[in-house]
Design a protein around this motif. Structure first.
Motif, mmCIF file in Angstrom:
data_model
loop_
_atom_site.group_PDB
_atom_site.id
_atom_site.type_symbol
_atom_site.label_atom_id
_atom_site.label_comp_id
_atom_site.label_asym_id
_atom_site.label_seq_id
_atom_site.Cartn_x
_atom_site.Cartn_y
_atom_site.Cartn_z
ATOM 1 N N LEU A 399 0.820 -1.206 0.000
ATOM 2 C CA LEU A 399 0.000 0.000 0.000
ATOM 3 C C LEU A 399 0.858 1.260 0.000
ATOM 4 O O LEU A 399 0.493 2.272 -0.614
ATOM 5 C CB LEU A 399 -0.940 -0.014 1.203
ATOM 6 N N LEU A 400 1.998 1.218 0.663
ATOM 7 C CA LEU A 400 2.926 2.356 0.585
ATOM 8 C C LEU A 400 3.404 2.558 -0.851
ATOM 9 O O LEU A 400 3.554 3.692 -1.321
ATOM 10 C CB LEU A 400 4.121 2.131 1.502
ATOM 11 N N ALA A 401 3.619 1.447 -1.564
ATOM 12 C CA ALA A 401 4.038 1.524 -2.968
ATOM 13 C C ALA A 401 2.928 2.117 -3.822
ATOM 14 O O ALA A 401 3.189 2.889 -4.760
ATOM 15 C CB ALA A 401 4.426 0.141 -3.477
ATOM 16 N N CYS A 402 1.667 1.775 -3.517
ATOM 17 C CA CYS A 402 0.534 2.352 -4.248
ATOM 18 C C CYS A 402 0.459 3.854 -4.026
ATOM 19 O O CYS A 402 0.230 4.628 -4.969
ATOM 20 C CB CYS A 402 -0.768 1.695 -3.804
ATOM 21 N N ALA A 403 0.641 4.282 -2.762
ATOM 22 C CA ALA A 403 0.624 5.707 -2.460
ATOM 23 C C ALA A 403 1.708 6.436 -3.246
ATOM 24 O O ALA A 403 1.470 7.511 -3.817
ATOM 25 C CB ALA A 403 0.809 5.926 -0.962
ATOM 26 N N ALA A 404 2.903 5.854 -3.285
ATOM 27 C CA ALA A 404 4.006 6.465 -4.027
ATOM 28 C C ALA A 404 3.674 6.588 -5.511
ATOM 29 O O ALA A 404 3.959 7.615 -6.140
ATOM 30 C CB ALA A 404 5.277 5.645 -3.831
ATOM 31 N N ALA A 405 3.066 5.554 -6.076
ATOM 32 C CA ALA A 405 2.721 5.583 -7.498
ATOM 33 C C ALA A 405 1.715 6.689 -7.793
ATOM 34 O O ALA A 405 1.841 7.412 -8.795
ATOM 35 C CB ALA A 405 2.170 4.226 -7.924
ATOM 36 N N LEU A 406 0.721 6.856 -6.934
ATOM 37 C CA LEU A 406 -0.305 7.873 -7.159
ATOM 38 C C LEU A 406 0.275 9.281 -7.040
ATOM 39 O O LEU A 406 -0.106 10.186 -7.788
ATOM 40 C CB LEU A 406 -1.447 7.678 -6.170
ATOM 41 N N VAL A 407 1.196 9.478 -6.111
ATOM 42 C CA VAL A 407 1.794 10.799 -5.930
ATOM 43 C C VAL A 407 2.787 11.116 -7.044
ATOM 44 O O VAL A 407 2.756 12.191 -7.643
ATOM 45 C CB VAL A 407 2.493 10.881 -4.556
ATOM 46 N N LEU A 408 3.656 10.166 -7.358
ATOM 47 C CA LEU A 408 4.776 10.451 -8.257
ATOM 48 C C LEU A 408 4.430 10.352 -9.736
ATOM 49 O O LEU A 408 5.219 10.808 -10.578
ATOM 50 C CB LEU A 408 5.947 9.516 -7.923
ATOM 51 N N THR A 409 3.288 9.785 -10.066
ATOM 52 C CA THR A 409 2.865 9.773 -11.473
ATOM 53 C C THR A 409 1.623 10.622 -11.692
ATOM 54 O O THR A 409 1.141 10.738 -12.815
ATOM 55 C CB THR A 409 2.584 8.345 -11.963
ATOM 56 N N GLY A 410 1.092 11.206 -10.619
ATOM 57 C CA GLY A 410 -0.117 12.012 -10.722
ATOM 58 C C GLY A 410 0.135 13.348 -11.397
ATOM 59 O O GLY A 410 1.278 13.753 -11.639
ATOM 60 N N PRO A 411 -0.933 14.100 -11.689
ATOM 61 C CA PRO A 411 -0.787 15.364 -12.418
ATOM 62 C C PRO A 411 -0.174 16.497 -11.605
ATOM 63 O O PRO A 411 0.447 17.391 -12.172
ATOM 64 C CB PRO A 411 -2.230 15.697 -12.820
ATOM 65 N N ALA A 412 -0.335 16.474 -10.281
ATOM 66 C CA ALA A 412 0.209 17.545 -9.449
ATOM 67 C C ALA A 412 1.715 17.380 -9.270
ATOM 68 O O ALA A 412 2.268 16.298 -9.503
ATOM 69 C CB ALA A 412 -0.495 17.557 -8.091
ATOM 70 N N ILE A 413 2.367 18.457 -8.833
ATOM 71 C CA ILE A 413 3.787 18.371 -8.493
ATOM 72 C C ILE A 413 3.918 17.488 -7.256
ATOM 73 O O ILE A 413 3.288 17.749 -6.229
ATOM 74 C CB ILE A 413 4.359 19.766 -8.201
ATOM 75 N N PRO A 414 4.724 16.432 -7.294
ATOM 76 C CA PRO A 414 4.837 15.558 -6.130
ATOM 77 C C PRO A 414 5.706 16.163 -5.034
ATOM 78 O O PRO A 414 6.690 16.855 -5.314
ATOM 79 C CB PRO A 414 5.501 14.292 -6.682
ATOM 80 N N MET A 415 5.321 15.878 -3.788
ATOM 81 C CA MET A 415 6.141 16.258 -2.651
ATOM 82 C C MET A 415 6.201 15.091 -1.669
ATOM 83 O O MET A 415 5.181 14.462 -1.373
ATOM 84 C CB MET A 415 5.594 17.492 -1.936
ATOM 85 N N LEU A 416 7.398 14.797 -1.180
ATOM 86 C CA LEU A 416 7.613 13.734 -0.199
ATOM 87 C C LEU A 416 7.943 14.359 1.148
ATOM 88 O O LEU A 416 8.490 15.459 1.216
ATOM 89 C CB LEU A 416 8.770 12.826 -0.625
ATOM 90 N N PHE A 417 7.634 13.647 2.219
ATOM 91 C CA PHE A 417 8.092 14.051 3.543
ATOM 92 C C PHE A 417 9.277 13.180 3.921
ATOM 93 O O PHE A 417 9.270 11.963 3.705
ATOM 94 C CB PHE A 417 6.990 13.922 4.593
ATOM 95 N N MET A 418 10.292 13.776 4.494
ATOM 96 C CA MET A 418 11.563 13.101 4.738
ATOM 97 C C MET A 418 11.378 11.721 5.373
ATOM 98 O O MET A 418 10.626 11.541 6.326
ATOM 99 C CB MET A 418 12.462 13.966 5.616
ATOM 100 N N GLY A 419 12.074 10.736 4.805
ATOM 101 C CA GLY A 419 12.005 9.361 5.279
ATOM 102 C C GLY A 419 10.912 8.544 4.639
ATOM 103 O O GLY A 419 10.937 7.309 4.690
ATOM 104 N N GLU A 420 9.960 9.211 4.019
ATOM 105 C CA GLU A 420 8.867 8.506 3.352
ATOM 106 C C GLU A 420 9.387 7.547 2.300
ATOM 107 O O GLU A 420 8.824 6.463 2.081
ATOM 108 C CB GLU A 420 7.928 9.538 2.713
ATOM 109 N N GLU A 421 10.481 7.935 1.628
ATOM 110 C CA GLU A 421 10.966 7.166 0.488
ATOM 111 C C GLU A 421 11.447 5.775 0.880
ATOM 112 O O GLU A 421 11.554 4.906 0.016
ATOM 113 C CB GLU A 421 12.070 7.939 -0.244
#
Length: 583
Positions: A399-421
């Motif tokens: 599910l963390l991988a799904c969240a990453a896919a939605l954020v990093l391929t979505g239309p908005a500019i992606p932003m991560l919070f430190m350590g999330e990666e």
């Protein structure tokens, strides 16, 4: 050196105390409320101002406060730093941002320690590092949103020189730097501005008390004060952009708003310097006028955080429905689909949390996708939970991988919070270091009461004043070397690389984003040009009718997944994501 201070509250005299010696200042004839004087001084000299024989106070425009908000200011000569690297020519629209808190990014909690780790972020594919607020606040540890000196850098982080080294090193690695600034309030402790002039007004009230004076008598100079501090970060420290905290809390009834004035000033500095300066707002208004250009009636902020996308994604992943999540939890996949295509979930719809209608629609034909930032976690959304628990505490790696896919391929500019990666398991909690015992106790008890109302036992709510609360929030980088953290980090690198190399993933056309989903089966697919992204949040495999062009290829998959066959079905494993191309 010219010393000047706006002190309309001074009746008869203002005295400069410099290195223990007193120097009377002259009242300016042409600028009401201003006092000035020319006195020899050098970098590092300590000084302050006394009004009508009162206590010596730090300069409201202090560039450095070596002893904290209650100590004397120090002269800073910005011309002595020898910059090694020019600012990279980065476009925000194709960026990947990384929110970072200096005090917990490393055990040392300093800018120099963070600088030593910047290569990791460049290797990940990050384009901009977004620093949480750096202005001085009482004590050593805190989030930074109770800063009181908007022109200075918190001394325990390393002060002005360390920030320059950080920015210089970031630019050398091709990274931009964004700084979070707070204009809607100042901290409750160490704030000496009211002694000098009408920096605050009782005309408006905010959760922090009297509002910053942006529209009452004397507000011209107050606005100039905050505008000047914002531009100083861009000029003196070569910061690339500013994140504006809670702009919905800026009480401002003037025809020309502070945000418009700031936007115009930032654009002018960008033209002067030939650089790509920008503003990113945090706003709870769901008003697209915030990011609409000034020329067509907007406020001219270049982008804004989109909490609606976060809330939709969070409810879809976790099933939580408390507080503001309630509106999204009724049909989370539908809410997620709407925020991927129309940005705001509340775009004039009724909000049960607010007990009123909220928001305004985004015009997808006129508004590019890069006016908005998308994210699954931020300092607010983690730190304002009772125990500061991240998504990694309760969600599977899939599910963390799904969240990453939605954020990093979505239309908005992606932003991560430190350590999330890497799915950091360390919490990120609310912590403070107030030196005023009464304020410290008030914050401690207020925090406990707030969460007790939501069913938490008082003993389970971390004490924000306890040093261990900060220490437990420091990232543990050793996790990156073992699974599942190592595998998740590889996934993030892969997704960021795809975003960088596939033009469809930075296409600004919101109208071109097409979504299909199944609420009950908990899968969602969206298309961006030739790229299709599918996530299955369910615990069972999903057969998704995509059709087939015969040219379908899998570009990245969390679990082994084949491209659609002749039957056109994508067979997606549970709690997994896949990125395909049919071009």
């Amino acid at each position: 050196m010219l010393f000047e201070v706006w002190a309309p509250h001074a009746r008869d005299r203002v005295t400069l105390e410099l290195n223990g010696a007193e120097h009377p200042l002259e009242r300016e004839a042409e600028r009401a409320g201003w006092w000035t004087g020319v006195v020899p001084a050098a970098d590092g000299d300590r000084y302050g101002f006394s009004l009508d024989g009162g206590p010596v106070l730090p300069d409201p425009r202090a560039r450095r406060l070596p002893d904290g908000p209650d100590g004397l200011a120090a002269v800073v000569d910005h011309d002595t730093y020898a910059w090694q690297h020019a600012s990279p020519k980065l476009k925000l629209r194709s960026g990947v941002l990384y929110e970072l808190h200096v005090g917990t990014f490393t055990p040392e909690g300093t800018l120099d320690a963070a600088t030593a780790r910047l290569g990791e972020l460049a290797g990940l594919g990050i384009t901009h590092v977004e620093l949480m607020p750096l202005c001085p606040f009482p004590g050593v540890n805190g989030w930074g949103y109770d800063g009181v000196a908007p022109w200075a850098v918190h001394e325990p982080y390393g002060g002005p020189a360390a920030l320059k080294r950080f920015v210089d090193a970031a630019h050398g690695l091709g990274l931009g730097v964004v700084l979070d600034v707070v204009h809607n309030h100042l901290g409750p402790s160490g704030n000496h501005l009211p002694s000098f002039g009408p920096y605050f007004t009782e005309t408006h009230h905010t959760p922090w008390g009297a509002a910053v004076n942006l529209d009452a008598p004397g507000s011209d100079e107050v606005r100039a004060y905050f505008l000047g501090s914002a531009l100083a970060w861009l000029r003196d420290y070569r910061i690339d952009g500013l994140r504006l905290d809670a702009v919905h809390a800026l009480a401002d009834t003037r025809a020309l708003t502070f945000l418009e004035e700031l936007s115009a000033a930032v654009d002018e500095v960008a033209r002067e310097q030939g650089r790509k300066h920008f503003l990113i707002a945090e706003s709870d208004l769901n008003d697209p006028r915030t990011t609409t250009p000034r020329a067509i009636g907007g406020l001219g902020v270049h982008a804004q955080w989109n909490d609606d996308f976060h809330h939709a994604l969070h409810t879809a992943l976790t099933g939580e429905s408390q507080g503001y999540y309630a509106d999204f939890a009724r049909a989370p996949m539908a809410a997620l689909a709407k925020t991927l295509t129309r940005i705001f979930f509340h775009d004039g719809t009724y909000s049960t949390f607010r007990a009123r209608h909220h928001g305004r629609p985004v015009d997808r034909d006129r508004t590019p996708a890069h006016r908005f930032l998308g994210y699954s976690q931020t300092h607010d959304q983690i730190g304002n939970r009772a125990t500061g628990d991240r998504l990694s505490t309760t969600l599977s790696p899939g599910l963390l991988a799904c969240a990453a896919a939605l954020v990093l391929t979505g239309p908005a500019i992606p932003m991560l919070f430190m350590g999330e990666e890497w799915g950091a398991s360390t919490p990120w909690m609310y912590f403070t270091d107030h030196t005023d015992p009464e304020l410290a106790e008030a914050v401690r008890q207020g925090r406990r009461r707030e969460f007790a109302a939501h069913g938490w036992a008082e003993e389970d709510v971390p004490d924000p004043q306890e040093p261990a609360t900060r220490d437990r929030s420091v990232l543990d980088r050793t996790e990156r070397e073992r699974d599942p953290h190592r595998r998740l980090l590889t996934w993030y690198r892969q997704l960021i690389a795809l975003r960088r190399t596939l033009p469809d993933l930075t296409d600004p056309d919101l109208g071109g984003v097409k979504v299909a989903y199944d609420e009950e089966a908990r899968w969602l697919v969206f298309r961006r040009g030739d790229i299709r992204i599918a996530v299955n949040l369910g615990k069972e495999p999903a057969d998704i009718a995509l059709g087939s062009t015969g040219r379908d290829r899998v570009l990245a998959a969390w679990e082994r997944t084949e491209a659609p066959g002749e039957d056109g079905l994508l067979r997606l494993p549970p709690e997994s994501a896949v990125i395909l191309t049919d071009g």
